[in-house]
Design a protein around this motif. Structure first.
Motif, mmCIF file in Angstrom:
data_model
loop_
_atom_site.group_PDB
_atom_site.id
_atom_site.type_symbol
_atom_site.label_atom_id
_atom_site.label_comp_id
_atom_site.label_asym_id
_atom_site.label_seq_id
_atom_site.Cartn_x
_atom_site.Cartn_y
_atom_site.Cartn_z
ATOM 1 N N ILE A 301 0.839 -1.198 0.000
ATOM 2 C CA ILE A 301 0.000 0.000 0.000
ATOM 3 C C ILE A 301 0.870 1.243 0.000
ATOM 4 O O ILE A 301 0.591 2.230 -0.693
ATOM 5 N N ALA A 302 1.962 1.210 0.798
ATOM 6 C CA ALA A 302 2.885 2.349 0.832
ATOM 7 C C ALA A 302 3.486 2.591 -0.551
ATOM 8 O O ALA A 302 3.600 3.742 -1.001
ATOM 9 N N GLU A 303 3.852 1.521 -1.239
ATOM 10 C CA GLU A 303 4.424 1.676 -2.577
ATOM 11 C C GLU A 303 3.400 2.255 -3.551
ATOM 12 O O GLU A 303 3.731 3.101 -4.388
ATOM 13 N N SER A 304 2.139 1.825 -3.420
ATOM 14 C CA SER A 304 1.089 2.373 -4.291
ATOM 15 C C SER A 304 0.903 3.863 -4.031
ATOM 16 O O SER A 304 0.700 4.642 -4.971
ATOM 17 N N LEU A 305 0.976 4.266 -2.769
ATOM 18 C CA LEU A 305 0.851 5.683 -2.432
ATOM 19 C C LEU A 305 2.001 6.489 -3.035
ATOM 20 O O LEU A 305 1.802 7.570 -3.595
ATOM 21 N N VAL A 306 3.222 5.941 -2.935
ATOM 22 C CA VAL A 306 4.381 6.632 -3.512
ATOM 23 C C VAL A 306 4.211 6.786 -5.021
ATOM 24 O O VAL A 306 4.436 7.869 -5.573
ATOM 25 N N ALA A 317 13.995 3.825 -8.869
ATOM 26 C CA ALA A 317 14.972 4.485 -7.995
ATOM 27 C C ALA A 317 14.297 5.500 -7.075
ATOM 28 O O ALA A 317 14.574 5.552 -5.880
ATOM 29 N N SER A 318 13.388 6.327 -7.636
ATOM 30 C CA SER A 318 12.732 7.340 -6.814
ATOM 31 C C SER A 318 11.797 6.703 -5.795
ATOM 32 O O SER A 318 11.707 7.160 -4.649
ATOM 33 N N LEU A 331 2.398 10.651 6.007
ATOM 34 C CA LEU A 331 2.814 12.048 5.938
ATOM 35 C C LEU A 331 4.205 12.175 5.346
ATOM 36 O O LEU A 331 4.454 13.008 4.467
ATOM 37 N N PHE A 332 5.125 11.331 5.800
ATOM 38 C CA PHE A 332 6.488 11.368 5.274
ATOM 39 C C PHE A 332 6.486 11.069 3.778
ATOM 40 O O PHE A 332 7.188 11.712 2.997
ATOM 41 N N ILE A 333 5.683 10.073 3.378
ATOM 42 C CA ILE A 333 5.597 9.706 1.959
ATOM 43 C C ILE A 333 5.074 10.890 1.144
ATOM 44 O O ILE A 333 5.627 11.230 0.089
ATOM 45 N N GLU A 335 5.079 14.149 1.778
ATOM 46 C CA GLU A 335 5.968 15.300 1.698
ATOM 47 C C GLU A 335 7.216 14.999 0.874
ATOM 48 O O GLU A 335 7.666 15.826 0.076
ATOM 49 N N LEU A 336 7.787 13.819 1.054
ATOM 50 C CA LEU A 336 8.974 13.467 0.288
ATOM 51 C C LEU A 336 8.651 13.314 -1.198
ATOM 52 O O LEU A 336 9.433 13.710 -2.057
ATOM 53 N N SER A 337 7.493 12.753 -1.490
ATOM 54 C CA SER A 337 7.105 12.575 -2.889
ATOM 55 C C SER A 337 6.913 13.914 -3.575
ATOM 56 O O SER A 337 7.293 14.097 -4.731
ATOM 57 N N HIS A 338 6.335 14.877 -2.863
ATOM 58 C CA HIS A 338 6.117 16.201 -3.461
ATOM 59 C C HIS A 338 7.435 16.935 -3.660
ATOM 60 O O HIS A 338 7.590 17.719 -4.588
ATOM 61 N N SER A 339 8.409 16.694 -2.784
ATOM 62 C CA SER A 339 9.655 17.461 -2.863
ATOM 63 C C SER A 339 10.711 16.784 -3.726
ATOM 64 O O SER A 339 11.638 17.438 -4.193
ATOM 65 N N LEU A 340 10.574 15.485 -3.965
ATOM 66 C CA LEU A 340 11.643 14.724 -4.613
ATOM 67 C C LEU A 340 12.023 15.231 -6.003
ATOM 68 O O LEU A 340 13.207 15.353 -6.308
ATOM 69 N N PRO A 341 11.081 15.571 -6.865
ATOM 70 C CA PRO A 341 11.483 15.944 -8.225
ATOM 71 C C PRO A 341 12.373 17.175 -8.298
ATOM 72 O O PRO A 341 13.211 17.278 -9.175
ATOM 73 N N SER A 342 12.177 18.153 -7.345
ATOM 74 C CA SER A 342 12.893 19.410 -7.490
ATOM 75 C C SER A 342 13.874 19.698 -6.385
ATOM 76 O O SER A 342 14.706 20.579 -6.509
ATOM 77 N N ASP A 343 13.792 18.983 -5.253
ATOM 78 C CA ASP A 343 14.607 19.364 -4.110
ATOM 79 C C ASP A 343 14.840 18.140 -3.257
ATOM 80 O O ASP A 343 13.898 17.492 -2.829
ATOM 81 N N ALA A 344 16.067 17.830 -2.969
ATOM 82 C CA ALA A 344 16.392 16.642 -2.185
ATOM 83 C C ALA A 344 16.361 16.906 -0.698
ATOM 84 O O ALA A 344 16.536 16.000 0.093
ATOM 85 N N SER A 345 16.143 18.151 -0.275
ATOM 86 C CA SER A 345 16.113 18.449 1.151
ATOM 87 C C SER A 345 14.792 17.999 1.749
ATOM 88 O O SER A 345 13.839 17.688 1.040
ATOM 89 N N ASP A 346 14.724 17.989 3.086
ATOM 90 C CA ASP A 346 13.523 17.530 3.758
ATOM 91 C C ASP A 346 12.491 18.646 3.826
ATOM 92 O O ASP A 346 12.814 19.756 4.220
ATOM 93 N N PRO A 347 11.242 18.372 3.457
ATOM 94 C CA PRO A 347 10.212 19.396 3.553
ATOM 95 C C PRO A 347 10.054 19.859 4.991
ATOM 96 O O PRO A 347 10.189 19.080 5.924
ATOM 97 N N GLY A 348 9.711 21.141 5.148
ATOM 98 C CA GLY A 348 9.656 21.713 6.482
ATOM 99 C C GLY A 348 8.675 21.026 7.404
ATOM 100 O O GLY A 348 8.960 20.819 8.580
ATOM 101 N N SER A 349 7.484 20.653 6.885
ATOM 102 C CA SER A 349 6.479 20.091 7.776
ATOM 103 C C SER A 349 6.938 18.772 8.378
ATOM 104 O O SER A 349 6.725 18.507 9.559
ATOM 105 N N VAL A 350 7.580 17.910 7.580
ATOM 106 C CA VAL A 350 8.082 16.640 8.097
ATOM 107 C C VAL A 350 9.222 16.885 9.081
ATOM 108 O O VAL A 350 9.282 16.297 10.153
ATOM 109 N N ARG A 351 10.113 17.772 8.710
ATOM 110 C CA ARG A 351 11.249 18.080 9.576
ATOM 111 C C ARG A 351 10.761 18.622 10.916
ATOM 112 O O ARG A 351 11.269 18.253 11.971
ATOM 113 N N ASP A 352 9.753 19.477 10.877
ATOM 114 C CA ASP A 352 9.224 20.044 12.109
ATOM 115 C C ASP A 352 8.606 18.976 12.991
ATOM 116 O O ASP A 352 8.741 19.008 14.219
ATOM 117 N N VAL A 353 7.877 18.028 12.381
ATOM 118 C CA VAL A 353 7.271 16.940 13.149
ATOM 119 C C VAL A 353 8.342 16.143 13.879
ATOM 120 O O VAL A 353 8.235 15.854 15.080
#
Length: 455
Positions: A301-306, A317-318, A331-333, A335-353
């Motif tokens: 299910i996690a893979e389908s969400l990604v 690979a992604s 939540l981690f999936i 935020e990381l999925s939204h940020s992966l194409p353009s930025d390898a850093s951690d999205p703020g909301s996940v990092r804050d959590v």
């Protein structure tokens, strides 16, 4: 021209913005019309449930605040496809159907780690509610925890179709709505005046207004509970309904003390289902008819969400990168999925959590986690014990209970006894990056000296 910037990260207590983000900000500034801010990226995404936008040149053009009534539909439109949790949805729907059939209220608790999907499950259940079932949702917030009766005030305003606002004007509006509603019930004018007076005093305390010294807080709490019991029939008359109270770990103590009265069955038959969500079962009130424990999504299910969230950027690979760092945490999936194409850093909301969870740890547990992050994704307890002062073994147990670590013995048959692993690679990355340059250098030096002495 005006604009709202997008990607920003914090390193060593300083803000840094990438060259790409600066260039993007310039493009937005050049394109924006006077008085019409343009937003893009995560800034736009995070605001679409509260503000109205229209497509603009190179971004979303801010029109203005969304109306209170339209916010739920905007938030619903913003949600992506839902994955998993079918058993939990069936359980919730079954309890609602039984409540409607028997005209008996029911209360169910949903508990799980931050980001595991409690809010999304409640939202999906509410979206699938039968026609005619009213949905009321209120969330406790960290900033409201220090404001007495903050959550209770939000519940009363939501039940009476009032916006979630503070101040004397909003309290007057609530008082008028209460008076109009209570006139239909067998209460004397004195009883109605008492209910309105005590609710106003409670919410004045929430708003920081100065109270008269005639009532102590303990006495006020007793009066509030009595007032809530008199309001039960008024609230129940708006049935059938679903009442969702989220993030009760953030609820202020005064509101928690009134939850018993809020959840008491009314005098008349009432079809209603109350959903209470929190990170721990101990954050829920005692009166819970059933409990749902949410864990991470199973691997398929996690893979389908990604795959769904990556969209056109999907590759083996992604997908592997996201799953390795996020595990099955939705939540981690997301935020990381939204940020992966353009930025390898951690999205703020996940990092804050993650940083919020780490920041609440005892000193020894936090030190163990930081030294473990220097050692890598997997580490041995005996090495951390030599690096940290205090009872590192007991701290590891705390970190296991907090679901920040896992025993590596359960994850790979080749690991040795006494090895542990960060529950997500993302947790290790965020903890490591939260260390200052000086802290990293010191920790690496200690690890290097220890390993050199050993080997």
């Amino acid at each position: 021209h005006s604009l709202v910037g997008s990607e920003m990260c914090i390193r060593d207590s300083r803000y840094t913005v990438s060259d790409e983000s600066i260039a993007g900000a310039h493009r937005l500034a050049d394109s924006a019309r006077p008085g019409r801010p343009l937003l893009a990226g995560s800034s736009a995404q995070s605001l679409t449930s509260r503000y109205q936008f229209k497509a603009g040149p190179g971004g979303l053009e801010l029109i203005g605040p969304a109306s209170y009534e339209s916010q739920p539909s905007l938030a619903s439109a913003r949600r992506g496809r839902f994955f998993g949790r079918n058993d939990e949805l069936r359980q919730l729907r079954g309890m609602l159907d039984e409540s409607v059939r028997t005209a008996t209220p029911a209360c169910i608790g949903i508990v799980g780690d931050a980001g595991v999907g409690k809010t999304r499950l409640a939202a999906e259940f509410a979206a699938r509610a039968p026609s005619g079932v009213r949905v009321i949702k209120v969330a406790a917030t960290p900033e409201g925890k220090a404001a007495p009766f903050s959550l209770l005030g939000g519940v009363l305003q939501a039940v009476l179709n009032l916006p979630q606002e503070h101040g004397e004007s909003s309290r007057s509006q609530l008082a008028r709505r209460l008076r109009h509603g209570l006139e239909r019930y067998s209460l004397t004018s004195t009883e109605v005046a008492e209910v309105i007076d005590v609710i106003d005093k409670a919410l004045a305390m929430r708003d920081g207004a100065r109270l008269f010294s005639v009532s102590t807080p303990a006495h006020l709490l007793e009066r509030v509970n009595a007032a809530i019991r008199r309001l039960r029939d008024l609230i129940a008359d708006m049935s059938p309904r679903i009442l969702i109270l989220e993030d009760l770990q953030n609820a202020d103590p005064a509101s928690v003390a009134t939850l018993g009265a809020v959840l008491e069955p009314p005098h008349q038959p009432s079809a209603s289902l109350v959903l209470l969500s929190a990170r721990r079962e101990t954050d829920l009130p005692r009166r819970v008819d059933s409990l749902i424990r949410l864990d991470e999504l199973e691997d398929p299910i996690a893979e389908s969400l990604v795959r769904d969230r990556l969209g056109g950027h999907t590759s083996d690979a992604s997908i592997s990168v996201v799953l390795d760092r996020a595990g099955g945490n939705p939540l981690f999936i997301e935020e990381l999925s939204h940020s992966l194409p353009s930025d390898a850093s951690d999205p703020g909301s996940v990092r804050d959590v993650i940083l919020s969870r780490v920041g609440r740890l005892p000193a020894v547990a936090k030190a163990v986690l930081e030294h473990a992050a220097v050692l890598g994704r997997t580490f041995r307890l005996r090495i951390v014990e030599e690096l940290c002062e205090g009872d590192a073994a007991a701290a590891v147990v705390e970190l296991l209970d907090a679901r920040l670590l896992d025993s590596a013995e359960h994850l790979a048959s080749s690991t040795a006894p006494g090895e542990y692993q960060f529950r997500h690679g993302l947790i290790r990355d965020v903890v490591y990056e939260s260390l200052s340059t000086e802290e990293r250098q010191l920790a690496h030096s200690k690890v290097g000296q220890l390993l050199a002495a050993r080997y």
